[in-house]
Design an enzyme around this catalytic site. Structure first.
Site, PDB file in Angstrom:
ATOM      1  N   GLU A  33       0.847  -1.203   0.000  1.00 46.05           N
ATOM      2  CA  GLU A  33       0.000   0.000   0.000  1.00 46.05           C
ATOM      3  C   GLU A  33       0.879   1.249   0.000  1.00 46.05           C
ATOM      4  O   GLU A  33       1.855   1.326   0.755  1.00 46.05           O
ATOM      5  CB  GLU A  33      -0.883  -0.031   1.244  1.00 46.05           C
ATOM      6  CG  GLU A  33      -2.276   0.477   1.015  1.00 46.05           C
ATOM      7  CD  GLU A  33      -3.067  -0.384   0.032  1.00 46.05           C
ATOM      8  OE1 GLU A  33      -3.140  -0.008  -1.155  1.00 46.05           O
ATOM      9  OE2 GLU A  33      -3.623  -1.406   0.462  1.00 46.05           O
ATOM     10  N   HIS A  34       0.520   2.202  -0.841  1.00 47.16           N
ATOM     11  CA  HIS A  34       1.273   3.449  -1.008  1.00 47.16           C
ATOM     12  C   HIS A  34       2.710   3.177  -1.462  1.00 47.16           C
ATOM     13  O   HIS A  34       3.630   3.917  -1.133  1.00 47.16           O
ATOM     14  CB  HIS A  34       1.239   4.293   0.270  1.00 47.16           C
ATOM     15  CG  HIS A  34      -0.129   4.873   0.523  1.00 47.16           C
ATOM     16  ND1 HIS A  34      -0.556   6.042  -0.038  1.00 47.16           N
ATOM     17  CD2 HIS A  34      -1.175   4.399   1.252  1.00 47.16           C
ATOM     18  CE1 HIS A  34      -1.808   6.289   0.338  1.00 47.16           C
ATOM     19  NE2 HIS A  34      -2.214   5.297   1.120  1.00 47.16           N
ATOM     20  N   GLY A 121     -16.605   4.801  -2.942  1.00 49.16           N
ATOM     21  CA  GLY A 121     -15.977   5.443  -1.791  1.00 49.16           C
ATOM     22  C   GLY A 121     -15.464   4.423  -0.796  1.00 49.16           C
ATOM     23  O   GLY A 121     -15.236   4.723   0.366  1.00 49.16           O
ATOM     24  N   GLY A 123     -12.756   2.370  -1.436  1.00 46.43           N
ATOM     25  CA  GLY A 123     -11.360   2.002  -1.694  1.00 46.43           C
ATOM     26  C   GLY A 123     -11.248   0.753  -2.544  1.00 46.43           C
ATOM     27  O   GLY A 123     -10.228   0.061  -2.512  1.00 46.43           O
ATOM     28  N   LEU A 124     -12.297   0.448  -3.319  1.00 44.03           N
ATOM     29  CA  LEU A 124     -12.251  -0.735  -4.189  1.00 44.03           C
ATOM     30  C   LEU A 124     -12.137  -0.325  -5.663  1.00 44.03           C
ATOM     31  O   LEU A 124     -12.423  -1.099  -6.566  1.00 44.03           O
ATOM     32  CB  LEU A 124     -13.492  -1.612  -3.958  1.00 44.03           C
ATOM     33  CG  LEU A 124     -13.610  -2.156  -2.521  1.00 44.03           C
ATOM     34  CD1 LEU A 124     -14.934  -2.885  -2.329  1.00 44.03           C
ATOM     35  CD2 LEU A 124     -12.449  -3.085  -2.185  1.00 44.03           C
ATOM     36  N   SER A 127     -13.527   4.106  -9.361  1.00 42.07           N
ATOM     37  CA  SER A 127     -13.149   5.139 -10.338  1.00 42.07           C
ATOM     38  C   SER A 127     -12.179   4.585 -11.377  1.00 42.07           C
ATOM     39  O   SER A 127     -12.305   4.880 -12.567  1.00 42.07           O
ATOM     40  CB  SER A 127     -12.578   6.373  -9.648  1.00 42.07           C
ATOM     41  OG  SER A 127     -11.566   6.025  -8.768  1.00 42.07           O
ATOM     42  N   ASP A 171      -4.283   0.710  -9.544  1.00 35.70           N
ATOM     43  CA  ASP A 171      -5.709   0.412  -9.690  1.00 35.70           C
ATOM     44  C   ASP A 171      -6.074   0.160 -11.149  1.00 35.70           C
ATOM     45  O   ASP A 171      -6.775  -0.799 -11.474  1.00 35.70           O
ATOM     46  CB  ASP A 171      -6.550   1.567  -9.141  1.00 35.70           C
ATOM     47  CG  ASP A 171      -6.178   1.924  -7.719  1.00 35.70           C
ATOM     48  OD1 ASP A 171      -5.517   1.103  -7.061  1.00 35.70           O
ATOM     49  OD2 ASP A 171      -6.543   3.023  -7.269  1.00 35.70           O
ATOM     50  N   TYR A 223      -3.552  12.274   0.429  1.00 37.52           N
ATOM     51  CA  TYR A 223      -2.837  11.411  -0.525  1.00 37.52           C
ATOM     52  C   TYR A 223      -1.734  12.197  -1.213  1.00 37.52           C
ATOM     53  O   TYR A 223      -0.581  11.770  -1.274  1.00 37.52           O
ATOM     54  CB  TYR A 223      -3.845  10.877  -1.556  1.00 37.52           C
ATOM     55  CG  TYR A 223      -3.273   9.838  -2.480  1.00 37.52           C
ATOM     56  CD1 TYR A 223      -3.423   8.485  -2.213  1.00 37.52           C
ATOM     57  CD2 TYR A 223      -2.562  10.205  -3.623  1.00 37.52           C
ATOM     58  CE1 TYR A 223      -2.898   7.525  -3.056  1.00 37.52           C
ATOM     59  CE2 TYR A 223      -2.026   9.257  -4.470  1.00 37.52           C
ATOM     60  CZ  TYR A 223      -2.202   7.922  -4.188  1.00 37.52           C
ATOM     61  OH  TYR A 223      -1.662   6.977  -5.027  1.00 37.52           O
TER      62      TYR A 223
HETATM   63  C1  GLA Z   1      -5.149   4.602  -4.229  1.00 33.23           C
HETATM   64  C2  GLA Z   1      -4.369   4.957  -5.488  1.00 33.23           C
HETATM   65  C3  GLA Z   1      -3.344   3.869  -5.829  1.00 33.23           C
HETATM   66  C4  GLA Z   1      -2.479   3.528  -4.606  1.00 33.23           C
HETATM   67  C5  GLA Z   1      -3.343   3.298  -3.368  1.00 33.23           C
HETATM   68  C6  GLA Z   1      -2.528   3.130  -2.112  1.00 33.23           C
HETATM   69  O1  GLA Z   1      -5.924   3.472  -4.472  1.00 33.23           O
HETATM   70  O2  GLA Z   1      -5.233   5.139  -6.582  1.00 33.23           O
HETATM   71  O3  GLA Z   1      -2.561   4.275  -6.917  1.00 33.23           O
HETATM   72  O4  GLA Z   1      -1.526   4.508  -4.386  1.00 33.23           O
HETATM   73  O5  GLA Z   1      -4.261   4.359  -3.153  1.00 33.23           O
HETATM   74  O6  GLA Z   1      -1.758   1.987  -2.191  1.00 33.23           O
END
Ligand code: GLA
Length: 386
Positions: A33-34, A121, A123-124, A127, A171, A223
């Site tokens: 993640e990140h 909204g 986180g899946l 978009s 994503d 972010y």
């Molecule tokens: C969002 C961003 C991704 C990634 C994650 C965190 O989903 O769109 O590119 O950075 O956060 O891992």
């Protein structure tokens, strides 16, 4: 889904020809993640929930959109594509059309009906699914010659430049390249990837996805801040490590240098360096069928996101702690950008019902919020349905 969309299309856009139908999935990130915008490693899987679009050329210079979910229409001219401040959902498609124009293509007017079943909204990546579906629809309708990786990058740029979130490539990559029963081990620098079988079911486990019901409010500004902090850390680290260009190049052996950075930057960089390592060791464990170690990496990832990267929130922490308190659970963490959205947990299949009942009840008692639990299948990436 295909027939329903075609029917709706004929009802809304009677004068258009037969539409093509495309589909693009959302994703759940298992580990990493990140790390994507730090040129690092990620391990997402495409899920069997996504966005479907039916579209046809309409011989005009306008794009007409109809969202089945919201029962609203929108329309924009291709000559001068600007963001809509009222219909945010349409910006993803506006952005994709503009990216095609910037890449030298000339999209024509289109009529498009959109339907999605990814929780929004959460986180899946609803978009990214919208962007990728739009990119595939445009390419197919116009017969543009463009490869998948270029489409992924255009979809990502639509999000970066048009919607205004400096997101990485994970994503859109997962939505385009996902594979049934596999997760994607992606190197975000080279964009090389491996399909790794997801052996959870054969070992008697499932990845439960728990939606906190907290919408990711802070996410855009926080972010972009995190991204900047990572760049600041790289800039300072180049004094001792002149060859690095991203946190991806910093190894666990370099952690003493990382820890000597100003405290905030040290925490951010430490998360990224250790998270890249967790992706590697988690995948190694998974390939060896060692779900215990994989689960431990999930939980370590959460603690690092919570304490070092500071993108969790009390509700996500609570869900992780409640999950870890259930019998047989091997690991849990927040997934996605953070500040709300979902957590995941590795749960014995035979205990799923009990897990759901207990976690949602305890969560509601402590927060007054309703959590939802989903179990998704690892799904194929974007495709043409007709
Ligand atoms: C969002 C961003 C991704 C990634 C994650 C965190 O989903 O769109 O590119 O950075 O956060 O891992």
């Amino acid at each position: 889904m295909k027939n329903k969309l075609q029917r709706e299309f004929r009802a809304k856009f009677a004068s258009s020809g037969e539409p093509l139908v495309v589909w693009a999935p959302g994703r759940v990130n298992l580990l990493g993640e990140h790390t994507d915008y730090n040129d690092g490693f990620v391990f997402p899987m495409a899920i069997d929930a996504g966005i479907a679009m039916a579209g046809a050329l309409n011989k005009s210079d306008r794009v007409n959109l109809y969202s089945l979910n919201y029962d609203v229409q929108d329309s924009f001219a291709l000559q001068d594509i600007v963001p809509s401040d009222k219909k945010n959902w349409s910006n993803y498609i506006r952005g994709v059309c503009r990216e095609f124009q910037s890449a030298g293509f000339e999209p024509q007017g289109m009529d498009i009906v959109i339907y999605g079943n990814v929780p929004q909204g959460a986180g899946l990546s609803s978009s990214a699914a919208l962007e990728v579906a739009a990119a595939v629809l445009l390419t197919t309708l116009h017969d543009f010659a463009v490869d998948s990786v270029s489409l992924i990058k255009m979809a990502q740029r639509a999000e970066n430049d048009f919607v205004g979130v400096a997101s990485g490539i994970m994503d859109q990559f997962a939505s385009m390249m996902g594979h049934k029963d596999h997760a994607l081990f992606l190197d975000c620098r080279s964009l090389d990837y491996d399909l790794v079988p997801t052996p959870f079911e054969q070992h008697g486990y499932a990845v439960a996805v728990i939606n906190s019901g907290v919408r990711r409010g802070l996410v855009d500004s926080a972010y972009n801040d995190r991204r900047q902090e990572c760049m600041d850390a790289v800039r300072l680290l180049t004094k001792d490590l002149p060859k690095i260009t991203a946190l991806r190049d910093v190894t666990v052996e370099d952690l003493p240098l990382v820890n000597a950075l100003p405290q905030l930057l040290a925490k951010r960089a430490r998360h990224v360096v250790t998270e890249n390592n967790r992706v590697l060791s988690g995948i190694e464990a998974l390939r060896a069928g060692d779900l215990v170690t994989f689960g431990q990496e999930l939980t370590k990832s959460h603690r690092s996101l919570q304490n070092d990267f500071e993108v969790s929130c009390p509700e996500l922490d609570l869900l992780v702690d409640l999950s870890l308190g259930q019998p047989g659970v091997l690991g849990a963490r927040m997934t996605g950008a953070g500040f709300g959205g979902c957590t995941i947990a590795l749960v014995p299949r035979e205990r799923l019902a009990e897990f759901e009942q207990r976690v949602t009840a305890d969560y509601a008692a402590k927060t007054n919020l309703t959590a939802e639990v989903y179990v998704f299948g690892a799904s194929h990436g974007a495709m043409l349905l007709s």
